[in-house]
Design an enzyme around this catalytic site. Structure first.
Site, PDB file in Angstrom:
ATOM      1  N   GLY A   4       0.806  -1.206   0.000  1.00 15.25           N
ATOM      2  CA  GLY A   4       0.000   0.000   0.000  1.00 15.25           C
ATOM      3  C   GLY A   4       0.841   1.260   0.000  1.00 15.25           C
ATOM      4  O   GLY A   4       2.062   1.216  -0.176  1.00 15.25           O
ATOM      5  N   ASN A   5       0.183   2.374   0.232  1.00 14.38           N
ATOM      6  CA  ASN A   5       0.875   3.665   0.193  1.00 14.38           C
ATOM      7  C   ASN A   5       1.801   3.866   1.387  1.00 14.38           C
ATOM      8  O   ASN A   5       2.845   4.503   1.265  1.00 14.38           O
ATOM      9  CB  ASN A   5      -0.152   4.802   0.160  1.00 14.38           C
ATOM     10  CG  ASN A   5      -0.863   4.892  -1.170  1.00 14.38           C
ATOM     11  OD1 ASN A   5      -0.257   5.152  -2.195  1.00 14.38           O
ATOM     12  ND2 ASN A   5      -2.159   4.650  -1.161  1.00 14.38           N
ATOM     13  N   ARG A   7       2.593   1.232   3.923  1.00 11.22           N
ATOM     14  CA  ARG A   7       3.287   0.078   4.479  1.00 11.22           C
ATOM     15  C   ARG A   7       3.058  -1.154   3.623  1.00 11.22           C
ATOM     16  O   ARG A   7       2.193  -1.174   2.746  1.00 11.22           O
ATOM     17  CB  ARG A   7       2.836  -0.187   5.916  1.00 11.22           C
ATOM     18  CG  ARG A   7       1.348  -0.487   6.051  1.00 11.22           C
ATOM     19  CD  ARG A   7       0.968  -0.701   7.493  1.00 11.22           C
ATOM     20  NE  ARG A   7      -0.465  -0.936   7.628  1.00 11.22           N
ATOM     21  CZ  ARG A   7      -1.059  -1.233   8.763  1.00 11.22           C
ATOM     22  NH1 ARG A   7      -0.361  -1.349   9.865  1.00 11.22           N
ATOM     23  NH2 ARG A   7      -2.364  -1.427   8.817  1.00 11.22           N
ATOM     24  N   GLY A  85      -8.810  -0.685  -8.058  1.00  6.88           N
ATOM     25  CA  GLY A  85      -7.634  -1.036  -7.282  1.00  6.88           C
ATOM     26  C   GLY A  85      -7.558  -2.532  -7.011  1.00  6.88           C
ATOM     27  O   GLY A  85      -8.552  -3.147  -6.623  1.00  6.88           O
ATOM     28  N   ASP A  87      -6.245  -4.109  -4.656  1.00  3.03           N
ATOM     29  CA  ASP A  87      -6.521  -4.472  -3.265  1.00  3.03           C
ATOM     30  C   ASP A  87      -8.016  -4.664  -3.033  1.00  3.03           C
ATOM     31  O   ASP A  87      -8.429  -5.602  -2.334  1.00  3.03           O
ATOM     32  CB  ASP A  87      -5.955  -3.423  -2.308  1.00  3.03           C
ATOM     33  CG  ASP A  87      -6.401  -2.002  -2.615  1.00  3.03           C
ATOM     34  OD1 ASP A  87      -6.879  -1.744  -3.739  1.00  3.03           O
ATOM     35  OD2 ASP A  87      -6.273  -1.152  -1.714  1.00  3.03           O
ATOM     36  N   ASP A 107     -12.808  -1.053   3.257  1.00  7.96           N
ATOM     37  CA  ASP A 107     -11.361  -1.028   3.484  1.00  7.96           C
ATOM     38  C   ASP A 107     -10.977   0.345   4.010  1.00  7.96           C
ATOM     39  O   ASP A 107     -11.133   1.355   3.326  1.00  7.96           O
ATOM     40  CB  ASP A 107     -10.615  -1.328   2.183  1.00  7.96           C
ATOM     41  CG  ASP A 107      -9.124  -1.590   2.412  1.00  7.96           C
ATOM     42  OD1 ASP A 107      -8.578  -1.062   3.396  1.00  7.96           O
ATOM     43  OD2 ASP A 107      -8.512  -2.303   1.609  1.00  7.96           O
ATOM     44  N   THR A 162      -6.009  23.171  17.606  1.00  8.26           N
ATOM     45  CA  THR A 162      -6.136  22.879  16.173  1.00  8.26           C
ATOM     46  C   THR A 162      -5.876  21.416  15.856  1.00  8.26           C
ATOM     47  O   THR A 162      -6.626  20.780  15.101  1.00  8.26           O
ATOM     48  CB  THR A 162      -5.177  23.765  15.354  1.00  8.26           C
ATOM     49  OG1 THR A 162      -5.528  25.131  15.543  1.00  8.26           O
ATOM     50  CG2 THR A 162      -5.256  23.427  13.869  1.00  8.26           C
TER      51      THR A 162
END
Length: 225
Positions: A4-5, A7, A85, A87, A107, A162
């Site tokens: 993935g992005n 890990r 995708g 995944d 997901d 914030t």
């Protein structure tokens, strides 16, 4: 391997038996001692994956999953299936292979995706919205990496500065979105929830659902066995 992005999720398989799913920040961390085959589902880090594959011994067989119009009991609704995708495709394959009811697969990763899958295997579309980390980044907040916090969820009460306003706000958005999907499918479909943020978000929702963090990995197993 589910790349993935943020890990790499992976598991070892011996004679069809999967080990517990593990996580790594980079491909270089993986121990390939005794490995004879690598199965990959990758939606990101294409250049890194290609460079890593070039370093593997020639005697390791490489199999990379791809989305097709119809396979393994699932029919893709996308006119151009390559836009789905992999995944999401693998998660649907595992859910369909192991269950016979109407299904909803959520997901909770870098993006939050929802896919609807009918009993007959027809993919009936879904939703894609920003995940927790993506929403934080859109507001200029770069707090700790979401999904690696061991399930320690943020509150959904009003924040007092914030940073906490952002953290609690994006968590509330995610929780309300997932809760709405669960509520509308009560008694109509089985709901499976996977992804790195599943424990954080699911700690704050109710209803009938199952957390299954290895859906994508099992999809890889099913589509190549």
């Amino acid at each position: 391997m589910d790349i993935g992005n943020t890990r790499v999720k992976y598991a070892y398989s011996t004679e069809g038996e999967l080990t517990q799913q593990c996580y790594a920040a980079s491909l270089a961390e993986l121990d390939l001692s005794g490995v004879i085959e690598v199965r990959i589902g990758s939606v990101a880090r294409k250049a890194e994956v290609e460079q890593w594959l070039a370093t593997l011994p020639d005697d390791i067989l490489i199999k990379q999953a791809k989305v097709s119009p119809e396979a393994y009991g699932v029919r893709c609704i996308y006119p151009d299936c390559s836009r789905l995708g992999v995944d999401r495709w693998l998660a649907m394959i595992a859910a369909r292979k192991e269950n016979t009811d109407d299904l909803v697969v959520i997901d909770l990763g870098s993006a939050i995706t929802v896919d609807y899958l009918a009993k007959n295997g027809q993919h009936d579309g879904g939703y894609i919205v920003p995940g927790l980390a993506m929403m934080r980044k859109s507001l200029g907040q770069t707090t700790e990496q979401v999904g690696l916090s061991g399930g320690k969820g943020k509150k959904i009460t009003p924040g007092s500065d914030t940073s906490s306003c952002v953290d609690h706000g994006v968590m509330r958005l995610a929780v309300n979105f997932v809760q709405s999907v669960i509520d509308e499918n009560a008694e109509k479909a089985q709901v499976f929830i996977t992804g790195g943020d599943s424990k954080q978000v699911c700690a704050k929702i109710s209803g009938a659902f199952e957390i299954d963090e290895s859906l994508v990995i099992r999809g890889l197993q099913h589509c190549f066995d």
